[in-house]
Design a protein around this motif. Sequence first.
Motif, PDB file in Angstrom:
ATOM      1  N   LEU A   1       0.820  -1.208   0.000  1.00  0.00           N
ATOM      2  CA  LEU A   1       0.000   0.000   0.000  1.00  0.00           C
ATOM      3  C   LEU A   1       0.856   1.261   0.000  1.00  0.00           C
ATOM      4  CD1 LEU A   1      -2.895  -0.975   2.443  1.00  0.00           C
ATOM      5  CD2 LEU A   1      -2.880  -1.016  -0.066  1.00  0.00           C
ATOM      6  N   GLY A   2       1.995   1.227   0.715  1.00  0.00           N
ATOM      7  CA  GLY A   2       2.874   2.395   0.725  1.00  0.00           C
ATOM      8  C   GLY A   2       3.414   2.714  -0.659  1.00  0.00           C
ATOM      9  N   VAL A   3       3.860   1.686  -1.368  1.00  0.00           N
ATOM     10  CA  VAL A   3       4.358   1.879  -2.728  1.00  0.00           C
ATOM     11  C   VAL A   3       3.221   2.320  -3.654  1.00  0.00           C
ATOM     12  CG1 VAL A   3       5.329   0.682  -4.736  1.00  0.00           C
ATOM     13  CG2 VAL A   3       6.275   0.288  -2.455  1.00  0.00           C
ATOM     14  N   TYR A   4       2.053   1.697  -3.477  1.00  0.00           N
ATOM     15  CA  TYR A   4       0.890   2.032  -4.323  1.00  0.00           C
ATOM     16  C   TYR A   4       0.519   3.505  -4.168  1.00  0.00           C
ATOM     17  CZ  TYR A   4      -4.035   2.285  -5.711  1.00  0.00           C
ATOM     18  OH  TYR A   4      -5.226   2.664  -6.273  1.00  0.00           O
TER      19      TYR A   4
ATOM     20  N   ALA B   1       4.543  12.934  -0.535  1.00  0.00           N
ATOM     21  CA  ALA B   1       4.818  12.422   0.809  1.00  0.00           C
ATOM     22  C   ALA B   1       3.649  12.697   1.747  1.00  0.00           C
ATOM     23  CB  ALA B   1       6.094  13.075   1.356  1.00  0.00           C
ATOM     24  N   GLU B   2       2.938  13.807   1.494  1.00  0.00           N
ATOM     25  CA  GLU B   2       1.803  14.151   2.347  1.00  0.00           C
ATOM     26  C   GLU B   2       0.745  13.065   2.303  1.00  0.00           C
ATOM     27  OE1 GLU B   2      -1.240  17.934   3.078  1.00  0.00           O
ATOM     28  OE2 GLU B   2       0.184  17.936   1.407  1.00  0.00           O
ATOM     29  N   TRP B   3       0.483  12.491   1.119  1.00  0.00           N
ATOM     30  CA  TRP B   3      -0.503  11.421   1.003  1.00  0.00           C
ATOM     31  C   TRP B   3      -0.003  10.142   1.668  1.00  0.00           C
ATOM     32  CZ3 TRP B   3      -5.468  10.906  -0.053  1.00  0.00           C
ATOM     33  CH2 TRP B   3      -6.121  11.954  -0.706  1.00  0.00           C
ATOM     34  N   THR B   4       1.263   9.819   1.459  1.00  0.00           N
ATOM     35  CA  THR B   4       1.818   8.618   2.075  1.00  0.00           C
ATOM     36  C   THR B   4       1.718   8.711   3.597  1.00  0.00           C
ATOM     37  OG1 THR B   4       3.373   8.439   0.239  1.00  0.00           O
ATOM     38  CG2 THR B   4       3.822   7.092   2.189  1.00  0.00           C
ATOM     39  N   GLY B   5       2.158   9.840   4.141  1.00  0.00           N
ATOM     40  CA  GLY B   5       2.058  10.031   5.582  1.00  0.00           C
ATOM     41  C   GLY B   5       0.631  10.128   6.063  1.00  0.00           C
TER      42      GLY B   5
ATOM     43  N   LEU C   1       7.415   6.548   6.660  1.00  0.00           N
ATOM     44  CA  LEU C   1       7.944   7.346   5.556  1.00  0.00           C
ATOM     45  C   LEU C   1       9.119   6.677   4.844  1.00  0.00           C
ATOM     46  CD1 LEU C   1       7.752  10.922   7.137  1.00  0.00           C
ATOM     47  CD2 LEU C   1       6.163   9.861   5.520  1.00  0.00           C
ATOM     48  N   ALA C   2       9.293   5.375   5.045  1.00  0.00           N
ATOM     49  CA  ALA C   2      10.350   4.656   4.331  1.00  0.00           C
ATOM     50  C   ALA C   2      10.193   4.759   2.812  1.00  0.00           C
ATOM     51  CB  ALA C   2      10.390   3.191   4.768  1.00  0.00           C
ATOM     52  N   PRO C   3       8.960   4.645   2.254  1.00  0.00           N
ATOM     53  CA  PRO C   3       8.833   4.832   0.804  1.00  0.00           C
ATOM     54  C   PRO C   3       9.270   6.231   0.349  1.00  0.00           C
ATOM     55  CG  PRO C   3       6.871   3.767   1.681  1.00  0.00           C
ATOM     56  CD  PRO C   3       7.672   4.246   2.852  1.00  0.00           C
ATOM     57  N   VAL C   4       9.021   7.224   1.183  1.00  0.00           N
ATOM     58  CA  VAL C   4       9.431   8.592   0.846  1.00  0.00           C
ATOM     59  C   VAL C   4      10.958   8.699   0.853  1.00  0.00           C
ATOM     60  CG1 VAL C   4       9.331  11.000   1.586  1.00  0.00           C
ATOM     61  CG2 VAL C   4       7.292   9.555   1.745  1.00  0.00           C
ATOM     62  N   MET C   5      11.595   8.101   1.846  1.00  0.00           N
ATOM     63  CA  MET C   5      13.052   8.114   1.903  1.00  0.00           C
ATOM     64  C   MET C   5      13.646   7.424   0.679  1.00  0.00           C
ATOM     65  SD  MET C   5      15.758   9.003   3.570  1.00  0.00           S
ATOM     66  CE  MET C   5      17.426   8.565   4.057  1.00  0.00           C
ATOM     67  N   ALA C   6      13.099   6.284   0.307  1.00  0.00           N
ATOM     68  CA  ALA C   6      13.643   5.527  -0.817  1.00  0.00           C
ATOM     69  C   ALA C   6      13.354   6.189  -2.156  1.00  0.00           C
ATOM     70  CB  ALA C   6      13.079   4.106  -0.806  1.00  0.00           C
ATOM     71  N   ILE C   7      12.109   6.614  -2.351  1.00  0.00           N
ATOM     72  CA  ILE C   7      11.677   7.086  -3.667  1.00  0.00           C
ATOM     73  C   ILE C   7      11.959   8.571  -3.863  1.00  0.00           C
ATOM     74  CG2 ILE C   7       9.662   7.369  -5.172  1.00  0.00           C
ATOM     75  CD1 ILE C   7       8.485   4.844  -3.812  1.00  0.00           C
TER      76      ILE C   7
END
Length: 412
Positions: free
Chosen positions: A41-44, A52-56, A249-255
């Motif tokens: 879901l995080g990647v999606y 990042a606002e949406w991910t968080g 926020l790991a997806p944000v850090m990576a992407i």
Amino acid sequence: MSALRLSRLSSLRALRHRDFALILSGAALSNIGTWMEVLALGVYVTKVTGRAEWTGGIAALTFLPAIVLSPLGGVLADRFDRRRYVALGTALEFLLAGTLATLAFTGNLTVGAVAVVSFLNGCVTSLFLPAFTALIASVVPKDDLHSALSLDSAQYNVGRICGPALGAAVVSLAGVEWALLVNALSFLAVLVALGFVRGVAPAPEAVRSESLWAGIAQGVKVARGDPGIALALLGTLAVAFCIAPFTALAPVMAIRVLDLDAGATSLLVGAQGTGSLVAALVAGSLADRFGRGRLLEWCLLLIGLMAAAYWLSPSLPFAVVAVLGLGSLYMLTNTGLATLCQSRVPGEMRARIASLSGMLLYAGFTAGVWLQGALADRLGVRLVTASAALSFFVLAVTLRSLRPRAFAVLET
């Protein structure tokens, strides 16, 4: 492994108790599925929205209901049979996970649907997680409580290690829908394990007969009146707001920061889990050698610096090393705070104190992950997240310097 050998390894002592071992094994299998879903879901969401606002924000929705519902969950958990109560919550989680999988398989999965289900998951977690914590505390003696909570964190982080790796592989080879299906099926492991648990005492009649509001008020009164619990709850809130957002926020850090992909996300999440797992396995031995309070004090002083080092990492290898250390400190800090709370209250109050800790954890995380994500879109990811981490370090050092007696309760 023999009971004699387990007795020599203080971190593993709780495994001597059959009911605890059953609960731990079921939860471990379920958490692997949960982390597969988290990664998927995080990647999606990150790829669909690019923000990042949406991910968080999606991650925050899972924890938002706890601000209101967690104290209620604590009272209910102290009122009913905790084993059956946890089983009911697990069944509801199974239904919600199945809903996400169904939407994905039918091509109807949207960010909005993910948000709604995440919020409902948060409601279920808020009402039932205090019962799970109290259930663990009720099936082991007090001397093995630190071991039990450390091992619970260890199994959680086994899921954090295995789940993202499996999730990344499944998403790459088969798609998001299959990762969501595996998560739904994983909840059956918890239900099976709970079916074999027997040694859980019923709630006292006095607890079952009091009103819900009186039960909540009594929990708050006990927490405010005990300096150790009060400090632990304050620490939980501060860690949740300043430090804990790194988990979501790991997806944000990576992407966004490192300009990589889902594989890097999996590596970061897995490295955090590895650090937490190693720390969990040695937590009991460290506590025996240095003292539980002293260990917690050092973790509170160091975790802010380690979090800042992670967010300022110039490359993926550096970030992996930093998040290994951060995962270790995060596990030791949370376990130490939880043990401090649970060891200072009678059995009939454990779920209520756990619920207050959960409420502050989720409130702090909800505010922290959303605010850090929103500000990161406007000011830069590294600036915002590293500043939050260093703010926690300054807070911890200031409190330690100006109020040394406040830390003295950690030793009691």
